[in-house]
Write a protein that holds these residues in place. Structure first.
Motif, PDB file in Angstrom:
ATOM      1  N   LEU A  70      33.221  40.124  50.996  1.00 51.11           N
ATOM      2  CA  LEU A  70      32.619  39.958  49.669  1.00 51.11           C
ATOM      3  C   LEU A  70      33.621  39.340  48.689  1.00 51.11           C
ATOM      4  O   LEU A  70      33.253  38.505  47.855  1.00 51.11           O
ATOM      5  N   LEU A  71      34.879  39.746  48.787  1.00 49.87           N
ATOM      6  CA  LEU A  71      35.907  39.147  47.935  1.00 49.87           C
ATOM      7  C   LEU A  71      36.069  37.659  48.250  1.00 49.87           C
ATOM      8  O   LEU A  71      36.220  36.833  47.341  1.00 49.87           O
ATOM      9  N   ASN A  72      36.043  37.304  49.540  1.00 47.88           N
ATOM     10  CA  ASN A  72      36.123  35.893  49.918  1.00 47.88           C
ATOM     11  C   ASN A  72      34.939  35.103  49.367  1.00 47.88           C
ATOM     12  O   ASN A  72      35.079  33.960  48.925  1.00 47.88           O
ATOM     13  N   LEU A 104      41.455  39.519  42.388  1.00 41.51           N
ATOM     14  CA  LEU A 104      40.248  40.317  42.679  1.00 41.51           C
ATOM     15  C   LEU A 104      40.577  41.639  43.353  1.00 41.51           C
ATOM     16  O   LEU A 104      39.950  42.666  43.072  1.00 41.51           O
ATOM     17  N   THR A 105      41.569  41.628  44.240  1.00 44.15           N
ATOM     18  CA  THR A 105      41.898  42.870  44.957  1.00 44.15           C
ATOM     19  C   THR A 105      42.426  43.947  44.017  1.00 44.15           C
ATOM     20  O   THR A 105      42.292  45.135  44.292  1.00 44.15           O
ATOM     21  N   LEU A 106      43.016  43.528  42.874  1.00 43.23           N
ATOM     22  CA  LEU A 106      43.567  44.505  41.931  1.00 43.23           C
ATOM     23  C   LEU A 106      42.492  45.149  41.068  1.00 43.23           C
ATOM     24  O   LEU A 106      42.492  46.358  40.853  1.00 43.23           O
ATOM     25  N   TRP A 107      41.568  44.318  40.531  1.00 42.59           N
ATOM     26  CA  TRP A 107      40.652  44.867  39.529  1.00 42.59           C
ATOM     27  C   TRP A 107      39.226  45.108  40.033  1.00 42.59           C
ATOM     28  O   TRP A 107      38.516  45.962  39.514  1.00 42.59           O
ATOM     29  N   ALA A 111      39.842  49.317  33.533  1.00 47.02           N
ATOM     30  CA  ALA A 111      40.809  49.891  34.477  1.00 47.02           C
ATOM     31  C   ALA A 111      41.922  48.893  34.790  1.00 47.02           C
ATOM     32  O   ALA A 111      43.082  49.269  34.981  1.00 47.02           O
ATOM     33  N   TYR A 112      41.562  47.603  34.822  1.00 45.40           N
ATOM     34  CA  TYR A 112      42.512  46.535  35.150  1.00 45.40           C
ATOM     35  C   TYR A 112      43.637  46.448  34.127  1.00 45.40           C
ATOM     36  O   TYR A 112      44.807  46.257  34.491  1.00 45.40           O
TER      37      TYR A 112
END
Length: 819
Positions: A620-622, A669-672, A697-698
């Motif tokens: 999904l991130l990709n 994207l992986t962080l937030w 949160a980010y």
């Protein structure tokens, strides 16, 4: 020579060279700064050591050297010599050596103390090339650290003397006027929808009919020169039309510069190569298009875009100066005087908009990891330097600690462009060395209108290249530097595309499906080649000449077809194998593959078993990375939060905000976002993600606690109502409120720790805009009186006090207030 204007300041100038370590000379076009001044230095022996004079262009360097040697009655190479790429005419007797820009940088790198050199002259410094800026920065450091006896002279017709004198505060400043012949200025701006080539052709024909002397016309590029040349074929037989631009052979350039034969006149059609240093005999008429083509480097695509722009005021002055060198002249400008005054005074320095890969290599060789260690007129932009260093790392010329690798050190010794250096570094010996040397020589001397690079290679091998002698000599010099011998018979045409890929790994191109002429580059950007070209049907190319167009794609002007299997055999390091999961929109499900890739290009795929939930999140991130942030569920609330956070980062930069632009959000994207994808197992499920929470949160604690105090979503007006504050990055915060509700407010409210004043959009009782103000106190005491007068007639039931700053705020009518 004695009548040249610079003669008037010559005693002062020669005295300054004797006594000062730095001199700034401003001299108008035609004053004699490039010829008479250096000649006097040599004739009078003003300095005991050698003089190096930097000229921006090869043509000017050769011609000035020949002219000065002629004045001394000597052949070039005696007291006056020159050194340009591929050609050197100096001897042990040489006192003045005229060099082009890359040559001076090489001299500085190989001998930082410049032994035997006493004076370095920077001619036409206003052109502000990267090489000239870099060489001056290096020379200033040499003066400070190694050679306090080294003398520097910086000279130009139109330099920014204030900035230059700040860089060289101890320098003696001397100014000389130009020739005294008057120039008549005429302005003929283009009519609506009129092409400048049509107007220029008409004006040239008119001037050559009515006026005496020869004419110099300034055009923005080669294509424009050829179009105007085609329109002038019917001029009378006694008029020669000569083009003049950088890609012409030396003999063709000389034909444009030399005096016209007896009984003939000349029309020279030139790019800005003729602005400076060159004296074109017999010119008294100038026609100026007011345009030039400037190379602007696009950091995102790694490709240069050639933009046609209006020239700076200083360039217009330089061009006009060509008309008054021998007698009173005429300068006709195809633009208005008001247009000229709207232009910038001097052109932007090349260092601010160019590919800095060569500069990054020079700085690493010089030992300056931080460009700020040196003195610059314009410091190289850090973003462009970082991009350049990334390319050098990809080319294996620099390591991750920004130190030169063995290949990088070889590149520095060879004195070639980084991409060419990577090609040569990949060549070991024998066949590789000869092929690489020929490839680099051909890259340095490209044939015009030849799309398939291998055709040029083939012609060179069979001694049929248009610049055969120059190319072959250059290849021999490069082979010698590689400690190898060069032979055309050793060149392997099959290796050419592979060697090109070593220098242009980011420009390996893969055809998009079955689309003729459309390609995807390894750096992720699109490129196109004319559909009628044979290369348009290739599966893979290496694009060596790219130009960014106005669309999202770049146009490929020169390339070579690439066999991907051969590339994998010779350059396995370019290939990366990895397991990838992604969402297949067509199939509506997760797809897992083992992929072989070059950058963004997938060369081969192999299906893998169904992946885990962790792989689902990765897929999904990709998908989001590929499609962009717009696939997420951006509500009005989350968009407002993002704008508010971006404003906070801009207005309160001292706090540790994360990057919040679109590119950074995609990169991180992986962080937030990833923590909020638990349980999401399809693209459709992305609509359930609460982006507002993810963004807060980010930014992290304590910023996500402080933001509501620093940049509140609403502001409570005196009536007790909470009104929403509108935030938009790059603009001031806005509060829309009915005017009566801020009665009693003495001044405009502030936010962001008092750094930002709310722009008040004051509304009528019917919520219609009445006034926008950043200064409420000034509005109450000034413009309010006119508003009050109008509003009393339109809204008589509402209160419109004479002293609103002291009145009680209200959202009621008069009757409601009195009841």
């Amino acid at each position: 020579m004695s009548q040249l204007p610079i003669e008037g300041v010559m005693p002062e100038l020669l005295s300054a060279v004797r006594s000062a370590s730095q001199v700034v000379l401003k001299a108008a076009p035609g004053a004699g700064k490039s010829t008479h001044f250096p000649l006097k230095l040599v004739e009078q022996g003003i300095v005991s050591g050698k003089i190096i004079m930097l000229e921006p262009r090869r043509l000017a360097a050769r011609n000035i050297a020949r002219y000065l040697a002629q004045q001394l009655g000597e052949p070039v190479g005696e007291r006056i010599g020159y050194r340009v790429r591929g050609e050197t005419k100096v001897s042990a007797k040489t006192k003045l050596e005229i060099v082009t820009e890359g040559i001076l940088t090489r001299m500085l790198q190989s001998d930082p103390e410049l032994q035997g050199v006493e004076l370095v002259i920077f001619d036409e410094f206003h052109e502000r090339s990267i090489h000239a800026d870099t060489a001056l920065a290096f020379c200033l450091e040499i003066q400070d650290a190694l050679r306090d006896d080294l003398k520097l002279v910086v000279m130009s017709a139109t330099l920014d003397q204030r900035a230059l004198c700040q860089l060289l505060p101890e320098a003696q400043y001397i100014e000389s006027n130009g020739r005294s012949f008057p120039v008549e200025f005429r302005y003929q701006p283009l009519k609506t929808n009129e092409r400048f080539e049509e107007s220029m052709s008409r004006q040239i024909e008119s001037l050559m009919t009515k006026e005496s002397g020869s004419l110099l016309a300034f055009l923005p590029g080669v294509a424009a020169i050829k179009r105007v040349q085609d329109r002038l074929t019917h001029l009378s037989a006694d008029i020669q039309v000569c083009p003049l631009y950088g890609q012409l052979s030396f003999a063709e350039q000389q034909a444009a510069i030399q005096p016209a034969p007896a009984g003939k006149r000349k029309v020279v059609l030139a790019t800005n190569i003729a602005e400076t240093s060159l004296t074109i005999e017999g010119i008294r008429l100038v026609v100026d298009s007011g345009l030039e083509r400037v190379a602007k480097f696009d950091l995102k695509s790694g490709v240069t875009r050639l933009e046609q722009v209006r020239i700076a005021q200083s360039s217009a002055e330089q061009r006009a100066g060509r008309a008054g060198r021998i007698e009173p002249g005429i300068c006709l400008r195809l633009f208005s005087e008001s247009q000229l005054k709207q232009q910038v005074e001097v052109p932007e320095a090349e260092i601010l908009h160019s590919d800095l890969a060569s500069l990054a290599l020079e700085l690493a060789q010089w030992g300056a990891q931080d460009a700020n260690e040196l003195k610059w007129l314009d410091t190289p932009p850090s973003s462009a330097l970082n991009q350049a260093r990334s390319l050098l790392i990809a080319l294996n010329l620099m390591d991750n600690q920004l130190q030169l690798t063995s290949a990088g050190k070889l590149a520095a010794e060879l004195g070639v462009e980084p991409r060419s250096a990577a090609i040569l570094a990949g060549a070991k010996s024998g066949v590789y060395a000869s092929t690489a040397a020929l490839v680099v020589a051909l890259l340095e001397e490209p044939e015009r209108h030849i799309v398939d690079f291998t055709h040029s290679v083939h012609r060179a091998i069979h001694s049929k290249h248009s610049k055969q002698k120059v190319v072959q000599q250059r290849a021999q010099i490069l082979s010698k530097k590689l400690a190898a011998s060069f032979s055309l018979s050793d060149v392997d045409e099959g290796l050419v595309p592979v060697l090109l890929a070593m220098g242009f790994p980011d420009r390996i191109a893969q055809r998009r499906g079955n689309q003729q002429g459309r390609f995807l580059l390894a750096n992720g950007h699109g490129a196109e080649i004319a559909a009628e070209e044979k290369l348009a049907a290739s599966d893979y190319l290496v694009a060596v000449d790219l130009m960014r167009s106005k669309s999202d794609s770049s146009m490929i002007y020169q390339a070579a077809e690439l066999d991907i299997a051969s590339l994998q055999q010779h350059c396995p390091n370019l290939f990366v194998e990895q397991e990838v999961v992604d969402w297949d929109e067509a199939k509506g499900r997760l797809v897992a593959e083992r992929q072989m890739s070059i950058g963004r290009l997938v060369v081969s795929r192999q299906s893998l078993p169904e992946p885990s939930s962790e792989k689902m999140t990765e897929a999904l991130l990709n998908f989001i990375r590929r499609k962009g942030l717009s696939v997420l569920n951006w509500t009005t609330h989350s968009l407002e939060t993002l704008e508010r956070l971006r404003c906070a980062k801009d207005w309160l930069p001292e706090y540790d905000w994360p990057s919040l632009d679109d590119d950074a959000l995609v990169d991180n994207l992986t962080l937030w976002l990833e923590p909020y994808l638990n349980g999401i197992n399809s693209v459709k499920g992305l609509s359930k993600v609460e982006l507002n929470q993810a963004l807060m949160a980010y930014i992290g604690w304590p910023l996500n606690q402080e933001i509501d105090q620093w940049l509140p979503t609403h502001y409570q007006v005196p009536t007790g109502s909470n009104k929403k504050i509108r935030y938009q990055q790059g603009q001031e915060p806005i509060l829309s409120v009915r005017m009566q509700e801020v009665f009693g407010e003495q001044s405009s409210p502030t936010i962001a720790q008092g750094r930002k004043t709310l722009v008040l959009e004051l509304l009528s009782p019917a919520q219609r805009p009445l006034q926008v103000t950043r200064d409420l106190a000034s509005f109450w005491s000034g413009a309010y009186k006119e508003v009050q007068k109008e509003m009393k007639g339109r809204y008589p039931k509402h209160v419109w006090p004479d002293d609103p700053a002291s009145h009680v705020a209200t959202n009621k009518t008069k009757r409601q207030l009195n009841s």
